[in-house]
Design a protein around this motif. Sequence first.
Motif, PDB file in Angstrom:
ATOM      1  N   ILE A 158       9.554  13.256  -7.356  1.00  0.00           N
ATOM      2  CA  ILE A 158      10.770  12.443  -7.336  1.00  0.00           C
ATOM      3  C   ILE A 158      11.231  12.197  -8.766  1.00  0.00           C
ATOM      4  CG2 ILE A 158      11.775  10.208  -6.703  1.00  0.00           C
ATOM      5  CD1 ILE A 158       9.805  10.069  -4.402  1.00  0.00           C
ATOM      6  N   GLU A 159      12.469  12.532  -9.037  1.00  0.00           N
ATOM      7  CA  GLU A 159      13.045  12.329 -10.368  1.00  0.00           C
ATOM      8  C   GLU A 159      13.609  10.908 -10.450  1.00  0.00           C
ATOM      9  OE1 GLU A 159      12.823  14.370 -12.819  1.00  0.00           O
ATOM     10  OE2 GLU A 159      11.964  16.054 -11.712  1.00  0.00           O
ATOM     11  N   TYR A 160      12.782  10.007 -10.973  1.00  0.00           N
ATOM     12  CA  TYR A 160      13.190   8.603 -11.013  1.00  0.00           C
ATOM     13  C   TYR A 160      14.285   8.322 -12.048  1.00  0.00           C
ATOM     14  CZ  TYR A 160       9.240   7.514  -7.971  1.00  0.00           C
ATOM     15  OH  TYR A 160       8.362   7.457  -6.907  1.00  0.00           O
ATOM     16  N   ASP A 161      14.617   9.321 -12.850  1.00  0.00           N
ATOM     17  CA  ASP A 161      15.713   9.126 -13.801  1.00  0.00           C
ATOM     18  C   ASP A 161      17.053   9.031 -13.089  1.00  0.00           C
ATOM     19  OD1 ASP A 161      13.959   9.188 -15.898  1.00  0.00           O
ATOM     20  OD2 ASP A 161      14.212  11.329 -16.304  1.00  0.00           O
ATOM     21  N   TRP A 162      17.149   9.607 -11.901  1.00  0.00           N
ATOM     22  CA  TRP A 162      18.407   9.543 -11.155  1.00  0.00           C
ATOM     23  C   TRP A 162      18.216   9.267  -9.660  1.00  0.00           C
ATOM     24  CZ3 TRP A 162      18.634  13.232  -7.329  1.00  0.00           C
ATOM     25  CH2 TRP A 162      17.793  14.362  -7.473  1.00  0.00           C
ATOM     26  N   ASN A 163      16.955   9.240  -9.184  1.00  0.00           N
ATOM     27  CA  ASN A 163      16.696   9.053  -7.758  1.00  0.00           C
ATOM     28  C   ASN A 163      15.676   7.937  -7.542  1.00  0.00           C
ATOM     29  OD1 ASN A 163      16.819   9.458  -5.031  1.00  0.00           O
ATOM     30  ND2 ASN A 163      15.649  11.364  -5.017  1.00  0.00           N
ATOM     31  N   CYS A 164      15.752   7.300  -6.393  1.00  0.00           N
ATOM     32  CA  CYS A 164      14.808   6.233  -6.043  1.00  0.00           C
ATOM     33  C   CYS A 164      14.454   6.367  -4.576  1.00  0.00           C
ATOM     34  CB  CYS A 164      15.425   4.866  -6.336  1.00  0.00           C
ATOM     35  SG  CYS A 164      14.332   3.485  -5.954  1.00  0.00           S
ATOM     36  N   GLU A 165      13.271   6.862  -4.310  1.00  0.00           N
ATOM     37  CA  GLU A 165      12.806   7.045  -2.947  1.00  0.00           C
ATOM     38  C   GLU A 165      11.327   6.700  -2.848  1.00  0.00           C
ATOM     39  OE1 GLU A 165      13.702  10.853  -1.344  1.00  0.00           O
ATOM     40  OE2 GLU A 165      15.816  10.783  -1.902  1.00  0.00           O
ATOM     41  N   LEU A 166      10.878   6.485  -1.627  1.00  0.00           N
ATOM     42  CA  LEU A 166       9.482   6.165  -1.367  1.00  0.00           C
ATOM     43  C   LEU A 166       8.746   7.448  -0.977  1.00  0.00           C
ATOM     44  CD1 LEU A 166       7.799   3.502  -1.273  1.00  0.00           C
ATOM     45  CD2 LEU A 166       8.140   3.529   1.202  1.00  0.00           C
ATOM     46  N   GLU A 167       7.663   7.742  -1.720  1.00  0.00           N
ATOM     47  CA  GLU A 167       6.946   8.996  -1.448  1.00  0.00           C
ATOM     48  C   GLU A 167       6.485   9.103   0.004  1.00  0.00           C
ATOM     49  OE1 GLU A 167       6.124   6.954  -3.936  1.00  0.00           O
ATOM     50  OE2 GLU A 167       5.853   8.053  -5.822  1.00  0.00           O
ATOM     51  N   ALA A 168       6.065   7.983   0.572  1.00  0.00           N
ATOM     52  CA  ALA A 168       5.516   7.996   1.932  1.00  0.00           C
ATOM     53  C   ALA A 168       6.528   8.457   2.970  1.00  0.00           C
ATOM     54  CB  ALA A 168       5.001   6.609   2.289  1.00  0.00           C
ATOM     55  N   VAL A 182       0.836  -1.204   0.000  1.00  0.00           N
ATOM     56  CA  VAL A 182       0.000   0.000   0.000  1.00  0.00           C
ATOM     57  C   VAL A 182       0.871   1.254   0.000  1.00  0.00           C
ATOM     58  CG1 VAL A 182      -1.650   1.341   1.357  1.00  0.00           C
ATOM     59  CG2 VAL A 182      -1.955  -1.132   1.101  1.00  0.00           C
ATOM     60  N   LEU A 183       1.901   1.284   0.859  1.00  0.00           N
ATOM     61  CA  LEU A 183       2.767   2.456   0.937  1.00  0.00           C
ATOM     62  C   LEU A 183       3.507   2.716  -0.381  1.00  0.00           C
ATOM     63  CD1 LEU A 183       4.507   2.442   4.446  1.00  0.00           C
ATOM     64  CD2 LEU A 183       2.560   3.785   3.670  1.00  0.00           C
ATOM     65  N   THR A 184       3.891   1.645  -1.057  1.00  0.00           N
ATOM     66  CA  THR A 184       4.696   1.803  -2.272  1.00  0.00           C
ATOM     67  C   THR A 184       3.851   2.134  -3.489  1.00  0.00           C
ATOM     68  OG1 THR A 184       6.284   0.187  -1.382  1.00  0.00           O
ATOM     69  CG2 THR A 184       6.430   0.700  -3.730  1.00  0.00           C
ATOM     70  N   PHE A 185       2.752   1.427  -3.671  1.00  0.00           N
ATOM     71  CA  PHE A 185       2.005   1.539  -4.923  1.00  0.00           C
ATOM     72  C   PHE A 185       0.692   2.306  -4.803  1.00  0.00           C
ATOM     73  CE2 PHE A 185       4.452  -2.484  -5.138  1.00  0.00           C
ATOM     74  CZ  PHE A 185       5.264  -2.170  -6.211  1.00  0.00           C
ATOM     75  N   ALA A 186       0.194   2.533  -3.578  1.00  0.00           N
ATOM     76  CA  ALA A 186      -1.111   3.181  -3.434  1.00  0.00           C
ATOM     77  C   ALA A 186      -1.080   4.395  -2.516  1.00  0.00           C
ATOM     78  CB  ALA A 186      -2.133   2.165  -2.915  1.00  0.00           C
ATOM     79  N   TRP A 187       0.101   4.870  -2.163  1.00  0.00           N
ATOM     80  CA  TRP A 187       0.204   5.993  -1.248  1.00  0.00           C
ATOM     81  C   TRP A 187      -0.426   7.264  -1.813  1.00  0.00           C
ATOM     82  CZ3 TRP A 187       0.966   7.537   3.526  1.00  0.00           C
ATOM     83  CH2 TRP A 187       1.354   8.859   3.787  1.00  0.00           C
ATOM     84  N   ILE A 188      -0.080   7.614  -3.035  1.00  0.00           N
ATOM     85  CA  ILE A 188      -0.597   8.856  -3.638  1.00  0.00           C
ATOM     86  C   ILE A 188      -2.102   8.785  -3.879  1.00  0.00           C
ATOM     87  CG2 ILE A 188      -0.469  10.358  -5.670  1.00  0.00           C
ATOM     88  CD1 ILE A 188       2.495   9.711  -5.843  1.00  0.00           C
ATOM     89  N   PRO A 189      -2.638   7.700  -4.477  1.00  0.00           N
ATOM     90  CA  PRO A 189      -4.101   7.648  -4.677  1.00  0.00           C
ATOM     91  C   PRO A 189      -4.896   7.705  -3.367  1.00  0.00           C
ATOM     92  CG  PRO A 189      -3.014   6.016  -6.037  1.00  0.00           C
ATOM     93  CD  PRO A 189      -1.967   6.556  -5.114  1.00  0.00           C
ATOM     94  N   ILE A 190      -4.356   7.102  -2.303  1.00  0.00           N
ATOM     95  CA  ILE A 190      -5.095   7.061  -1.042  1.00  0.00           C
ATOM     96  C   ILE A 190      -5.003   8.386  -0.290  1.00  0.00           C
ATOM     97  CG2 ILE A 190      -5.165   6.007   1.258  1.00  0.00           C
ATOM     98  CD1 ILE A 190      -4.423   3.372  -0.027  1.00  0.00           C
ATOM     99  N   THR A 191      -3.826   8.961  -0.197  1.00  0.00           N
ATOM    100  CA  THR A 191      -3.616  10.153   0.631  1.00  0.00           C
ATOM    101  C   THR A 191      -3.661  11.458  -0.163  1.00  0.00           C
ATOM    102  OG1 THR A 191      -1.201  10.081   0.360  1.00  0.00           O
ATOM    103  CG2 THR A 191      -2.161   8.795   2.159  1.00  0.00           C
ATOM    104  N   GLY A 192      -3.380  11.389  -1.457  1.00  0.00           N
ATOM    105  CA  GLY A 192      -3.295  12.617  -2.240  1.00  0.00           C
ATOM    106  C   GLY A 192      -2.000  13.370  -2.012  1.00  0.00           C
TER     107      GLY A 192
END
Length: 394
Positions: A177-187, A162-172
């Motif tokens: 995050i620039e995934y071209d050079w960075n890798c972080e979890l939005e939550a 849920v935190l990885t794939f559904a965080w934005i749809p659930i919480t808004g």
Amino acid sequence: MASSDYSISWNASSVDEEEGHTLTWYIIVGIIYGSIILVTIVGNLLVILAFKRDRRINTKIANWYIVNLSVADLTVGLISLTINLIWLFDPEGWPFGEIPCKIYLFIDYVVTNVPVVTIIFISLDRYWLLTKKLEYPKYATKTKATVFIIFMWTFCITFFGVLTFAWIPITGFQEEIEYDWNCELEATYNFECQLFMIALFFFVPLLTIACFNFVVYRNIRERSKGFVQSKPVALATKKPAASTSNANAKPNDTDGSNTGLGKGTSDISLISLSVQNNIAKGTAVKTAKPADNKQKEFNRHRKAAITLAVLVGVFVVCLLPFYIASLLGTLCEECVGDLAWEITSNLFWCNSTINPFLYAAMNLYFRQNFVKFLGLDKCIFKKRTEPVTSFTDG
């Protein structure tokens, strides 16, 4: 949870620094990091193989949790550490894009938090063993262990999925995050979420484990009070003085009370004394044997408590710095530098490297299997046959 979302916070200056690394730096870091990865993978594979092949190990319910811990630790070596090394060597940052990043973070968070939950059940198993005593087999069954293990994985997969794939749809709540050079979890950019995760996967487990271990410690301490090593009864090893004199007396010897039955009386006394001695010896053996068993049981539980305490101690030392850095990083992005993230993240992951050595050091059966698998049984170590006294005994 020692995910790479905080292991390197890439920016323009860090890219320039990476481009300035020399060949020597890459060689040294590659050798050290590669060795850690290799030891993590091989060590946990040995634990899994030992569990699969040795019935002395796989018949103990506590060892089911140990092998579950090793499966998660093995995945840390295969995925978390390996991909972080690739990321560390790439001067342009995260090289794989958004979807691989999220899959990687999801796997990493799951396999680094399953061991946290597993240690709770290891402590629970030890608590049951000491407090339930004869009823312990009712609590520690393969069915219950399987259910608990499935629960651990299901809970962690659901939570971090849920935190990885559904965080934005659930919480808004959305963080660029620039995934071209960075890798972080939005939550992890949300302070409340970060605090909840730290409480749920560190402080709550730590408090639970501490409570179980306190009860175990108190139980062992109470058993140690008044415990006295039993000794053979004196009658079993010494003959009465009077009987000895009678045994050495001649038939014609008189003490004023001899009635002519001296020899017969002496023989009867010898026979009677012999019977008494045999009975006394038997009683002494029977008295000493339960005490010896209690001594062995006490020693086993005491060493088990020490082993568990070491396991938990390593757990705290490896995980606490990362959680502190994570919380500080959420409050103040500049408060924790790239080097601090890298050190705390890898210290977290190295808990998976250390665990197999704890099993080998504290459990004879695991140690025997490790030595055999590595081909060292004939050239270095001598086989031992004493019983296991580790926390995996049950």
